[in-house]
Motif scaffolding. Sequence first.
Motif, PDB file in Angstrom:
ATOM      1  N   SER A   1       0.604   5.434   0.710  1.00 29.19           N
ATOM      2  CA  SER A   1      -0.262   6.456   1.307  1.00 29.19           C
ATOM      3  C   SER A   1      -0.829   7.348   0.207  1.00 29.19           C
ATOM      4  O   SER A   1      -0.262   7.455  -0.883  1.00 29.19           O
ATOM      5  CB  SER A   1       0.506   7.285   2.337  1.00 29.19           C
TER       6      SER A   1
ATOM      7  N   ARG B   1      -4.118  -5.482   5.687  1.00 28.10           N
ATOM      8  CA  ARG B   1      -5.483  -5.882   5.307  1.00 28.10           C
ATOM      9  C   ARG B   1      -5.489  -6.507   3.913  1.00 28.10           C
ATOM     10  O   ARG B   1      -6.153  -7.515   3.674  1.00 28.10           O
ATOM     11  CB  ARG B   1      -6.437  -4.689   5.359  1.00 28.10           C
TER      12      ARG B   1
ATOM     13  N   ALA C   1      -1.072  -0.758   8.044  1.00 30.96           N
ATOM     14  CA  ALA C   1      -2.315  -1.473   8.361  1.00 30.96           C
ATOM     15  C   ALA C   1      -3.096  -1.789   7.087  1.00 30.96           C
ATOM     16  O   ALA C   1      -3.656  -2.886   6.951  1.00 30.96           O
ATOM     17  CB  ALA C   1      -3.166  -0.656   9.331  1.00 30.96           C
ATOM     18  N   ALA C   2      -3.132  -0.862   6.159  1.00 33.24           N
ATOM     19  CA  ALA C   2      -3.827  -1.097   4.891  1.00 33.24           C
ATOM     20  C   ALA C   2      -3.134  -2.202   4.097  1.00 33.24           C
ATOM     21  O   ALA C   2      -3.794  -3.048   3.488  1.00 33.24           O
ATOM     22  CB  ALA C   2      -3.892   0.195   4.074  1.00 33.24           C
TER      23      ALA C   2
ATOM     24  N   VAL D   1       1.599   4.129  10.197  1.00 29.98           N
ATOM     25  CA  VAL D   1       0.745   3.094  10.804  1.00 29.98           C
ATOM     26  C   VAL D   1      -0.451   2.790   9.894  1.00 29.98           C
ATOM     27  O   VAL D   1      -0.781   1.623   9.657  1.00 29.98           O
ATOM     28  CB  VAL D   1       0.299   3.510  12.220  1.00 29.98           C
ATOM     29  N   ALA D   2      -1.096   3.820   9.380  1.00 34.13           N
ATOM     30  CA  ALA D   2      -2.272   3.613   8.526  1.00 34.13           C
ATOM     31  C   ALA D   2      -1.898   2.884   7.233  1.00 34.13           C
ATOM     32  O   ALA D   2      -2.623   1.995   6.773  1.00 34.13           O
ATOM     33  CB  ALA D   2      -2.933   4.951   8.200  1.00 34.13           C
ATOM     34  N   THR D   3      -0.766   3.233   6.664  1.00 38.95           N
ATOM     35  CA  THR D   3      -0.335   2.608   5.419  1.00 38.95           C
ATOM     36  C   THR D   3       0.044   1.148   5.645  1.00 38.95           C
ATOM     37  O   THR D   3      -0.339   0.272   4.867  1.00 38.95           O
ATOM     38  CB  THR D   3       0.833   3.397   4.800  1.00 38.95           C
TER      39      THR D   3
ATOM     40  N   GLU E   1       0.849  -1.191   0.000  1.00 32.91           N
ATOM     41  CA  GLU E   1       0.000   0.000   0.000  1.00 32.91           C
ATOM     42  C   GLU E   1       0.884   1.240   0.000  1.00 32.91           C
ATOM     43  O   GLU E   1       1.942   1.259   0.630  1.00 32.91           O
ATOM     44  CB  GLU E   1      -0.892   0.002   1.242  1.00 32.91           C
TER      45      GLU E   1
ATOM     46  N   GLU F   1       1.965  13.356  12.316  1.00 33.35           N
ATOM     47  CA  GLU F   1       1.469  13.018  10.979  1.00 33.35           C
ATOM     48  C   GLU F   1       2.231  11.819  10.417  1.00 33.35           C
ATOM     49  O   GLU F   1       1.640  10.906   9.851  1.00 33.35           O
ATOM     50  CB  GLU F   1       1.684  14.183  10.008  1.00 33.35           C
TER      51      GLU F   1
ATOM     52  N   ARG G   1       1.136   8.638  12.084  1.00 32.73           N
ATOM     53  CA  ARG G   1      -0.209   8.268  11.649  1.00 32.73           C
ATOM     54  C   ARG G   1      -0.185   7.667  10.246  1.00 32.73           C
ATOM     55  O   ARG G   1      -0.814   6.638   9.979  1.00 32.73           O
ATOM     56  CB  ARG G   1      -1.130   9.490  11.691  1.00 32.73           C
ATOM     57  N   VAL G   2       0.549   8.305   9.335  1.00 34.63           N
ATOM     58  CA  VAL G   2       0.591   7.840   7.947  1.00 34.63           C
ATOM     59  C   VAL G   2       1.308   6.484   7.847  1.00 34.63           C
ATOM     60  O   VAL G   2       0.846   5.589   7.135  1.00 34.63           O
ATOM     61  CB  VAL G   2       1.248   8.895   7.025  1.00 34.63           C
TER      62      VAL G   2
END
Length: 95
Positions: free
Chosen positions: A31, A76, A72-73, A68-70, A29, A62, A65-66
Amino acid sequence: MDELEERVKRQLYRFQDLAEQMAAVRGRETSEDGAVMAEVDGNGALQDLQFSHAVSRMSPEEFERVVVATAAAAAREAFTRRAEVVDRFNEEMSG
């Protein structure tokens, strides 16, 4: 006896194929802003993490957050692919 041996060999080959396919599962993934790219394996373990120059304009919060979110995606996506591999295997074994 030959038929039983052949059936066992086919099942063994299917299990070997499953193991190879599971080992090959990856989720990748990037971002939305292109600042972070994460790649994980089928277990969700981080395999690669890359940053563009855009991260230099981020605050530490930021950035965290980016990342961790990336990641995690990517996990998934890998888990979805892993589930698809297992589903195909189960269909083959039951058919």
